[in-house]
Design a protein around this motif. Sequence first.
Motif, PDB file in Angstrom:
ATOM      1  N   THR A 178     -14.245  -2.678 -54.433  1.00 28.88           N
ATOM      2  CA  THR A 178     -13.311  -2.289 -55.027  1.00 28.88           C
ATOM      3  C   THR A 178     -12.979  -4.260 -56.259  1.00 28.88           C
ATOM      4  O   THR A 178     -11.599  -3.951 -55.604  1.00 28.88           O
ATOM      5  CB  THR A 178     -12.232  -2.954 -53.658  1.00 28.88           C
ATOM      6  OG1 THR A 178     -13.026  -4.455 -53.404  1.00 28.88           O
ATOM      7  CG2 THR A 178     -12.979  -2.246 -52.201  1.00 28.88           C
ATOM      8  N   TRP A 230      -9.751  -2.491 -57.419  1.00 28.84           N
ATOM      9  CA  TRP A 230      -8.151  -2.812 -57.424  1.00 28.84           C
ATOM     10  C   TRP A 230      -7.943  -4.395 -57.197  1.00 28.84           C
ATOM     11  O   TRP A 230      -7.002  -4.922 -57.860  1.00 28.84           O
ATOM     12  CB  TRP A 230      -8.326  -3.188 -55.746  1.00 28.84           C
ATOM     13  CG  TRP A 230      -7.951  -1.714 -55.036  1.00 28.84           C
ATOM     14  CD1 TRP A 230      -8.341  -0.445 -54.448  1.00 28.84           C
ATOM     15  CD2 TRP A 230      -6.607  -1.230 -54.744  1.00 28.84           C
ATOM     16  NE1 TRP A 230      -7.594   0.433 -54.238  1.00 28.84           N
ATOM     17  CE2 TRP A 230      -5.876  -0.112 -54.342  1.00 28.84           C
ATOM     18  CE3 TRP A 230      -5.191  -2.139 -54.977  1.00 28.84           C
ATOM     19  CZ2 TRP A 230      -4.454   0.364 -54.317  1.00 28.84           C
ATOM     20  CZ3 TRP A 230      -3.803  -1.541 -55.247  1.00 28.84           C
ATOM     21  CH2 TRP A 230      -3.920  -0.031 -54.462  1.00 28.84           C
ATOM     22  N   ASN A 251      -6.840  -4.561 -61.480  1.00 26.29           N
ATOM     23  CA  ASN A 251      -5.757  -4.271 -61.171  1.00 26.29           C
ATOM     24  C   ASN A 251      -4.565  -5.043 -61.123  1.00 26.29           C
ATOM     25  O   ASN A 251      -3.546  -5.327 -61.709  1.00 26.29           O
ATOM     26  CB  ASN A 251      -5.653  -2.406 -60.896  1.00 26.29           C
ATOM     27  CG  ASN A 251      -5.943  -1.730 -62.413  1.00 26.29           C
ATOM     28  OD1 ASN A 251      -6.181  -2.122 -62.991  1.00 26.29           O
ATOM     29  ND2 ASN A 251      -6.484   0.079 -61.930  1.00 26.29           N
ATOM     30  N   TYR A 277      -0.532  -1.848 -58.465  1.00 24.48           N
ATOM     31  CA  TYR A 277      -2.026  -1.651 -57.800  1.00 24.48           C
ATOM     32  C   TYR A 277      -0.797  -3.637 -57.192  1.00 24.48           C
ATOM     33  O   TYR A 277      -1.168  -4.389 -58.061  1.00 24.48           O
ATOM     34  CB  TYR A 277      -2.673  -2.690 -59.047  1.00 24.48           C
ATOM     35  CG  TYR A 277      -3.588  -1.475 -59.088  1.00 24.48           C
ATOM     36  CD1 TYR A 277      -4.960  -1.082 -58.071  1.00 24.48           C
ATOM     37  CD2 TYR A 277      -3.389  -0.155 -59.242  1.00 24.48           C
ATOM     38  CE1 TYR A 277      -5.425   0.205 -58.304  1.00 24.48           C
ATOM     39  CE2 TYR A 277      -4.029   1.517 -59.713  1.00 24.48           C
ATOM     40  CZ  TYR A 277      -5.005   1.534 -58.899  1.00 24.48           C
ATOM     41  OH  TYR A 277      -6.173   2.593 -59.391  1.00 24.48           O
ATOM     42  N   GLU A 318      -1.314  -4.792 -51.579  1.00 28.07           N
ATOM     43  CA  GLU A 318      -2.019  -3.697 -51.278  1.00 28.07           C
ATOM     44  C   GLU A 318      -3.431  -4.005 -52.087  1.00 28.07           C
ATOM     45  O   GLU A 318      -4.190  -3.256 -51.127  1.00 28.07           O
ATOM     46  CB  GLU A 318      -1.577  -2.463 -51.809  1.00 28.07           C
ATOM     47  CG  GLU A 318      -0.528  -2.203 -51.705  1.00 28.07           C
ATOM     48  CD  GLU A 318       0.214  -1.344 -50.647  1.00 28.07           C
ATOM     49  OE1 GLU A 318      -1.420  -0.946 -49.891  1.00 28.07           O
ATOM     50  OE2 GLU A 318       0.418  -1.724 -49.505  1.00 28.07           O
ATOM     51  N   ALA A 319      -3.766  -5.125 -52.936  1.00 27.94           N
ATOM     52  CA  ALA A 319      -4.918  -5.224 -53.628  1.00 27.94           C
ATOM     53  C   ALA A 319      -5.783  -5.881 -52.084  1.00 27.94           C
ATOM     54  O   ALA A 319      -6.999  -5.457 -51.858  1.00 27.94           O
ATOM     55  CB  ALA A 319      -4.903  -6.065 -54.216  1.00 27.94           C
ATOM     56  N   MET A 352      -7.288  -4.027 -49.889  1.00 26.48           N
ATOM     57  CA  MET A 352      -8.094  -2.848 -50.090  1.00 26.48           C
ATOM     58  C   MET A 352      -9.484  -4.167 -50.719  1.00 26.48           C
ATOM     59  O   MET A 352     -10.630  -3.661 -49.594  1.00 26.48           O
ATOM     60  CB  MET A 352      -8.089  -2.450 -51.383  1.00 26.48           C
ATOM     61  CG  MET A 352      -6.983  -1.444 -51.276  1.00 26.48           C
ATOM     62  SD  MET A 352      -7.749   0.467 -50.377  1.00 26.48           S
ATOM     63  CE  MET A 352      -9.244   0.426 -51.107  1.00 26.48           C
ATOM     64  N   CYS A 353      -9.402  -5.434 -50.849  1.00 28.14           N
ATOM     65  CA  CYS A 353     -10.789  -6.156 -51.125  1.00 28.14           C
ATOM     66  C   CYS A 353     -11.208  -6.696 -50.374  1.00 28.14           C
ATOM     67  O   CYS A 353     -11.721  -8.117 -50.084  1.00 28.14           O
ATOM     68  CB  CYS A 353     -10.143  -6.432 -52.320  1.00 28.14           C
ATOM     69  SG  CYS A 353      -9.621  -5.912 -54.086  1.00 28.14           S
ATOM     70  N   TYR A 389      -8.422   2.785 -59.761  1.00 32.05           N
ATOM     71  CA  TYR A 389      -9.271   3.114 -58.197  1.00 32.05           C
ATOM     72  C   TYR A 389     -10.434   4.614 -57.576  1.00 32.05           C
ATOM     73  O   TYR A 389      -9.568   5.395 -57.670  1.00 32.05           O
ATOM     74  CB  TYR A 389      -9.308   2.425 -56.997  1.00 32.05           C
ATOM     75  CG  TYR A 389     -10.240   2.120 -55.652  1.00 32.05           C
ATOM     76  CD1 TYR A 389     -11.085   1.394 -55.919  1.00 32.05           C
ATOM     77  CD2 TYR A 389     -10.029   2.761 -54.183  1.00 32.05           C
ATOM     78  CE1 TYR A 389     -11.793   0.953 -54.967  1.00 32.05           C
ATOM     79  CE2 TYR A 389      -9.989   2.466 -53.919  1.00 32.05           C
ATOM     80  CZ  TYR A 389     -12.088   2.012 -53.558  1.00 32.05           C
ATOM     81  OH  TYR A 389     -12.431   1.366 -52.838  1.00 32.05           O
TER      82      TYR A 389
END
Lengths: 576, 382
Positions: free
Chosen positions: A66, A69, A72, A106, A110-111, A114-115, A412
Amino acid sequence: MTNSIREIRDADFLFVIGSNTSEAHPIIAMEMKRAVRRGATLIVADPRAIWLTTIADDHMQIKPGTDVWLLNAMAHVIINEDLTDKKFVAEHTEGFEAVRDAVQDYTPEEAEKMCGVSAELIRRTARSYATTRKAGIYYTLGITEHSHGTDNVYALANLVLLTGHLGGPSMGLNPLRGQNNVQGANDAGASPIYYPGYQRVDDTESQAKFEKLWKRDLSPDPGLNLNEMMKAAGDQIRAFFVMGEDILLSEPNVLALEERMNRVEFVVLQDIFPNETLRYADVVFPAGNFAEKEGVFVNSERRMQRVRKAVNPPGEARADWEILLELGRRASAKRNLDPSVWSHQTPAQIFREFSASAPNFAGITHERLDQPTPDGFSGLQWPCKDDQDPGTKYLHEGGVLRGKGLLTAVAYRPSMELPDKDYGLLLSTGRTLYHYNSATQTRRDEGLDAKQSEAFVQIHPRDARKRGIDEGDLVEVKTRRGVIEVAAHVSRQVRPGCIWMSLHFAEARANVLTNDVGDSVTGTAEYKVCAAEITKVNSIEFGHAGLFPGSYFHQSPRGAAADSEAGVLEEETQEN
Amino acid sequence: MIITKPTCTIDGQKFEFTAGESMLEVARRNDIAIPTLCHDPRLDPAGACRSCLVEIEGQRRLLPSCATKATDGASFQTKSERVEKHRKTLFSLYLTDHADEDSEGGQHRGAPNKLAGASKKFGAENWGKLTNLRDEIAGDRSADVNPYIQYDSDLCILCAKCTRYCDEVEAVSAITLVGRGSETAIATPDSRSLLDTTCELCGGCVAVCPTGAMGEKKPKTRNQPIESELKKVRTTCNYCGVGCQFDFNVDPDGRDGLGEVVKVTSPDATPNQNMDLPAGFSGVSSDGNLCVKGRFGYDFVHHEERLTTPLVRGADGDLHPATWDEAFDAAIAGLEKVSAKYGDDSLAFVSSARCTIEENFLVQKVSRVAFGTNNVHQCAAT
């Protein structure tokens, strides 16, 4: 590396991502340790709790795959909080608007989803990176060994260009080269698209130049890259010449490759030890190792350094360059080509033909490399254009080399194979301190083998408990491509849901498991992410606590037992 | 306004210096020799061994030049009677509390001993042996199961160079000073084997040790020649991409005259006087540091499993020893046959990031020139 190893100690901010530096590049890690001791900020982004995280200011324990992500989102913070170097962006880059627009979605929040890295930490790191002048980024294969490896590198380059951390000491974008001469192999033109010195084979001017030098017509068609060669084995590719690599240990998805190799009609192998590839070889040339020949390696910082002959090779073995010259001479004669292009007597002469053929290396000769150089270190860093040129410590001084640095918007893309209900874990592979790649060299040293003699898979206690696995159990690791048996090492070094293996052990080849899907630009395979599952085979005992790297983090109960065994051994020896 | 650099006077001569330089650094830069045992440009000055003491004008006591900054207008003596007398006494004390280093001409199989030479130079005398009290604290380190590093308390002068390297450079803090007074020794916590500590076996402790107390096991256990009888060959490490420089120590008579690598040593971190380097620069970008693989992982060089003869696969399906002529003929015939049948682009050449630049250059040249294909790539590409 845009910059030099010695500059790391003077950096004020180090962003290490996808690099287990203290195990894969221990001496570069010493420079980082020195910087941290001086007061530099160290941020490590890695899915595992590696040694460097023990001295880092922060550890971003990112979910494998990721990175775009995360990076960015950092660019998002830098742009939206107005932390860019406006003068540098205006004068030395192009494509800013595209990146600005692309990173708007990004957000750090939100990151985080995801990460698995907190938005606050992403913000803090981005701000700190952007506002520190001497800020360097260091990465290795954790960035590149993905199906979107090129995107990862673009995303990192964006950070460098947005902040103008380029063209000065202790900054820049620094891929740490994994092998002694990866840089040199590329420089020398061991590439399907480049002649020596990155001159393209489909460029008519370069083609004409090398046709004149080598006295024959050359093909303008780019060849297959390594990943494509392996996939075309048995189809388009019917014969291999392999020098100094065990393709059946190092290449991804090796079981499929083995099957294809059966359809390859002819294989020549040139190596110093028998290896897995030998099973397919029709002719084997015994070669000399680095102690037995003269030559040049190019290190990570573009420094060309001499390799010197210390001893003679055993038996009939010959230095690789001698074998290759003879092969070229005889094959040319057979094909009625001019054999005079193979008339070199020494590596110094071969090197001269190489360096004279490329402007960036033109100032370098063996003779110069044998002299102390102006910066006081041995060797010369290219570009080095003539015999007065002292070489180049860091690139892009006074402006980006290609004119304008290209900011590239990247989106991504998920890794090609992610965990699902059949294969619930995410497998990454890598290196350890005590062994090196296929370990044909390191496993032949009793000491290194004593420190780490067996393959293992690291698994988080939570995942181990679910599967009834204890420390040291023999387990089966399975992916869609194959299955291997290996010892389990239950450790919080890995994230829940992730497992990790080293690639060194021939009896438990991690590359039976790995996915051979390649990056669309470079063909580099996705060694770092694939879906896997683990099941327990049986419980077995292990002898020594030093078996696993990282045991200094979480000494297991069984490790402690092994400790006392070692103690008993020590006492017995004393009595004797 | 004219900015003048600060100056200090050494043995009556005036020298310019940069603020922050130690007296030792100023003296060394100007070729004035001051003996040191515990100093290393990579480490913070410790002033532990007392051999670099100098007589500074206006100071009642002798002070360590490694840990004393040069100041503008300062004047100090490096060869005065008082300094010479101190050195003789100091090295006599070291000799007295130290194993008989003449056993192998002041040379050990593990690492050389600088104490012997210095003692001779300053006319030190052995005042009779002291009982070594350090062993009890250190334990018998020869029983440590680690394969590489050995500590001999008889040879140790407690300059702590090894523990400081372990703390400051390798930063794993695996070894430490334990005990007090005459019982002080270098040891691991709880006298554990190095294998069971944070030690990464980089061997930096062996490389920095001035007396050979931190020694290498390998050459000792194999009874190989002492370091002064070996030929040093400077080369580049063949493992990762850092490109550390090290010296192969070669016994030229080993292996029936083919030469044998006995051990690997790192280049001295002290600047080469001829190279006019800034202070602290060693002449190699790796700064004289090595990791466990570089320093100790050389057994493969002469390993018995090496391929020593060309092999050609016979009609029986097995590989058989062959002459080089036969091997070249078979290789070329085989590759020719495939290219005749399927075209030049049916051949693929895999080059190696482990080999030299010359060899990679030749592989792509063989591929492009002798066999007419661009299907060539180096092994690290995937």
